[in-house]
Design an enzyme around this catalytic site. Sequence first.
Site, PDB file in Angstrom:
ATOM      1  N   SER A  22       9.188   6.112   8.784  1.00 46.91           N
ATOM      2  CA  SER A  22       8.563   5.804  10.024  1.00 46.91           C
ATOM      3  C   SER A  22       8.935   4.583  10.767  1.00 46.91           C
ATOM      4  CB  SER A  22       7.097   5.689  10.005  1.00 46.91           C
ATOM      5  OG  SER A  22       6.897   4.702   8.843  1.00 46.91           O
ATOM      6  N   GLY A  24      11.524   0.423   9.995  1.00 44.12           N
ATOM      7  CA  GLY A  24      12.367  -0.424   9.363  1.00 44.12           C
ATOM      8  C   GLY A  24      13.623   0.446   8.727  1.00 44.12           C
ATOM      9  N   ILE A  25      13.762   0.279   7.619  1.00 48.32           N
ATOM     10  CA  ILE A  25      15.128   0.669   7.053  1.00 48.32           C
ATOM     11  C   ILE A  25      15.199   2.283   7.267  1.00 48.32           C
ATOM     12  CG2 ILE A  25      16.435   1.026   4.943  1.00 48.32           C
ATOM     13  CD1 ILE A  25      15.741  -1.861   4.194  1.00 48.32           C
ATOM     14  N   ALA A  99      10.886   4.522   0.843  1.00 48.56           N
ATOM     15  CA  ALA A  99       9.753   3.774   1.055  1.00 48.56           C
ATOM     16  C   ALA A  99       9.453   2.615  -0.164  1.00 48.56           C
ATOM     17  CB  ALA A  99       8.473   5.017   0.733  1.00 48.56           C
ATOM     18  N   SER A 152      17.488  -2.806  -4.246  1.00 49.54           N
ATOM     19  CA  SER A 152      17.165  -4.208  -3.676  1.00 49.54           C
ATOM     20  C   SER A 152      17.853  -5.338  -4.551  1.00 49.54           C
ATOM     21  CB  SER A 152      15.834  -4.726  -3.860  1.00 49.54           C
ATOM     22  OG  SER A 152      15.689  -6.077  -3.584  1.00 49.54           O
ATOM     23  N   TYR A 165       8.066  -6.622  -8.320  1.00 45.84           N
ATOM     24  CA  TYR A 165       8.913  -5.982  -7.456  1.00 45.84           C
ATOM     25  C   TYR A 165      10.292  -5.852  -8.139  1.00 45.84           C
ATOM     26  CZ  TYR A 165      11.579  -4.974  -3.173  1.00 45.84           C
ATOM     27  OH  TYR A 165      12.556  -4.567  -2.191  1.00 45.84           O
ATOM     28  N   VAL A 198      16.682  -7.858   4.762  1.00 45.93           N
ATOM     29  CA  VAL A 198      16.988  -7.075   5.968  1.00 45.93           C
ATOM     30  C   VAL A 198      15.502  -7.503   7.146  1.00 45.93           C
ATOM     31  CG1 VAL A 198      16.995  -4.767   6.856  1.00 45.93           C
ATOM     32  CG2 VAL A 198      17.689  -5.159   4.859  1.00 45.93           C
TER      33      VAL A 198
HETATM   34  N1  LIG Z   1      13.240  -5.397   4.224  1.00 48.20           N
HETATM   35  C1  LIG Z   1      13.981  -6.242   3.162  1.00 48.20           C
HETATM   36  O1  LIG Z   1      14.548  -7.218   3.209  1.00 48.20           O
HETATM   37  C2  LIG Z   1      14.451  -5.248   1.965  1.00 48.20           C
HETATM   38  C3  LIG Z   1      15.345  -5.788   1.005  1.00 48.20           C
HETATM   39  C4  LIG Z   1      15.908  -5.022   0.106  1.00 48.20           C
HETATM   40  C5  LIG Z   1      15.107  -3.703  -0.288  1.00 48.20           C
HETATM   41  N2  LIG Z   1      14.278  -3.438   0.660  1.00 48.20           N
HETATM   42  C6  LIG Z   1      13.713  -1.928   0.275  1.00 48.20           C
HETATM   43  O2  LIG Z   1      13.859  -0.946   1.640  1.00 48.20           O
HETATM   44  C7  LIG Z   1      12.662  -0.177   1.420  1.00 48.20           C
HETATM   45  C8  LIG Z   1      12.333   0.027   3.133  1.00 48.20           C
HETATM   46  O3  LIG Z   1      11.828  -1.334   3.324  1.00 48.20           O
HETATM   47  P1  LIG Z   1      11.422  -1.764   4.582  1.00 48.20           P
HETATM   48  O4  LIG Z   1      11.777  -3.360   4.572  1.00 48.20           O
HETATM   49  O5  LIG Z   1      11.902  -0.875   5.695  1.00 48.20           O
HETATM   50  O6  LIG Z   1       9.771  -1.953   4.769  1.00 48.20           O
HETATM   51  P2  LIG Z   1       8.815  -1.463   5.674  1.00 48.20           P
HETATM   52  O7  LIG Z   1       9.270  -1.758   7.073  1.00 48.20           O
HETATM   53  O8  LIG Z   1       7.501  -2.198   5.239  1.00 48.20           O
HETATM   54  O9  LIG Z   1       8.743  -0.199   5.811  1.00 48.20           O
HETATM   55  C9  LIG Z   1       7.905   0.514   4.586  1.00 48.20           C
HETATM   56  C10 LIG Z   1       7.955   2.100   4.821  1.00 48.20           C
HETATM   57  O10 LIG Z   1       7.459   2.738   3.736  1.00 48.20           O
HETATM   58  C11 LIG Z   1       6.196   3.235   4.072  1.00 48.20           C
HETATM   59  N3  LIG Z   1       5.172   3.453   3.010  1.00 48.20           N
HETATM   60  C12 LIG Z   1       4.527   2.390   2.297  1.00 48.20           C
HETATM   61  N4  LIG Z   1       3.688   2.682   1.573  1.00 48.20           N
HETATM   62  C13 LIG Z   1       3.599   3.974   1.446  1.00 48.20           C
HETATM   63  C14 LIG Z   1       2.950   5.042   0.967  1.00 48.20           C
HETATM   64  N5  LIG Z   1       2.037   4.479  -0.235  1.00 48.20           N
HETATM   65  N6  LIG Z   1       3.200   6.262   0.934  1.00 48.20           N
HETATM   66  C15 LIG Z   1       3.982   6.614   1.906  1.00 48.20           C
HETATM   67  N7  LIG Z   1       4.650   5.877   2.709  1.00 48.20           N
HETATM   68  C16 LIG Z   1       4.508   4.621   2.369  1.00 48.20           C
HETATM   69  C17 LIG Z   1       5.653   2.638   5.260  1.00 48.20           C
HETATM   70  O11 LIG Z   1       4.747   3.367   6.080  1.00 48.20           O
HETATM   71  P3  LIG Z   1       3.320   3.470   6.087  1.00 48.20           P
HETATM   72  O12 LIG Z   1       2.900   2.232   5.892  1.00 48.20           O
HETATM   73  O13 LIG Z   1       2.891   3.984   7.540  1.00 48.20           O
HETATM   74  O14 LIG Z   1       2.971   4.485   4.908  1.00 48.20           O
HETATM   75  C18 LIG Z   1       6.953   2.527   5.879  1.00 48.20           C
HETATM   76  O15 LIG Z   1       7.419   3.542   6.763  1.00 48.20           O
HETATM   77  C19 LIG Z   1      11.894  -0.543   0.231  1.00 48.20           C
HETATM   78  O16 LIG Z   1      12.068   0.239  -0.728  1.00 48.20           O
HETATM   79  C20 LIG Z   1      12.046  -1.928   0.244  1.00 48.20           C
HETATM   80  O17 LIG Z   1      11.611  -2.396  -1.153  1.00 48.20           O
HETATM   81  C21 LIG Z   1      13.793  -3.981   1.574  1.00 48.20           C
END
Ligand SMILES: NC(=O)c1ccc[n+]([C@@H]2O[C@H](COP(=O)([O-])OP(=O)(O)OC[C@H]3O[C@@H](n4cnc5c(N)ncnc54)[C@H](OP(=O)(O)O)[C@@H]3O)[C@@H](O)[C@H]2O)c1
Length: 251
Positions: A22, A24-25, A99, A152, A165, A198
Amino acid sequence: MSRPLASKHLLAGKLCLVTGGSRGIGRAIAEAYAEQGAKLALVARTTSQLEETAESCRKLGAPEAHVFAVDLTDGKQLADLVKQLEAKFQMVNVLVNNAGMMSKSGSTPREGDAAEEEMLLKLNTLAPMRLTRLVTPKMVEAKEGLIVNVGSVAALEPMSSVCDYAASKWGLRGWSLSCHENLRKDNIKVVIIHPGMVRTDMTTSDKTEASAQKRMIQPTDIAEAALLAVRMSPSAVPNEITVRPGPPVFG
Ligand SMILES: NC(=O)c1ccc[n+]([C@@H]2O[C@H](COP(=O)([O-])OP(=O)(O)OC[C@H]3O[C@@H](n4cnc5c(N)ncnc54)[C@H](OP(=O)(O)O)[C@@H]3O)[C@@H](O)[C@H]2O)c1
């Protein structure tokens, strides 16, 4: 999933399931796959954001984009989702386990909340394992498939401020690399991408300096990494990809 680098619509006819699709990534990966002609199944809990991304995917070239409001920490909802998808589309061709969450209550040996810790492990580690197990039989039958896990840099080194985490992502990394070994003989590619910081809701707030936000890796950069395995021939699997910031994000 096996055409030369320059081709367009590399994912035509393929169903791609993107968790956390929905925003972010996940949104960036879904949009990149839409540009390659994929059919999308987008999963998260918030329907309004899912609908918005689905609309964007259709505009970018996805012939179909469907939304599923699912809590990925609930095993029954996962099983029902895959059952529904296989009934309609025969199989999931590409699974993106994206997610994920970080704890709000702190996650070190000194502080933390047991319930939140359990939810984090269910979302970051167990849901990808379960979804993989659910979609794999059809991939094995078809002798084709791609599974992309979003890890990550916290899976590569100790992270003293986010211990739970890091544990969840080290677990996912072990699972992903082992699945690569297990599934490669069936022509199923398993990839894990390790992003550094990110620019998404997970890392930024109104208080984050605009200049720092600009220096963060952009979600579209991770989408590029998620396209690599699609672009490469069946002979090659980029099974572990690390994407770090260029110039330092802060200071
Ligand atoms: N951002 C960074 O710096 C970074 C760095 C390294 C790795 N990552 C990894 O990249 C991935 C995406 O991260 P992001 O930064 O894009 O995060 P984000 O913007 O917070 O997006 C998280 C996504 O996961 C969904 N989600 C969360 N809890 C959920 C649940 N219980 N059931 C179904 N969907 C769920 C959220 O939608 P809803 O809340 O509507 O459910 C949203 O679509 C994650 O695995 C994160 O650990 C991120």
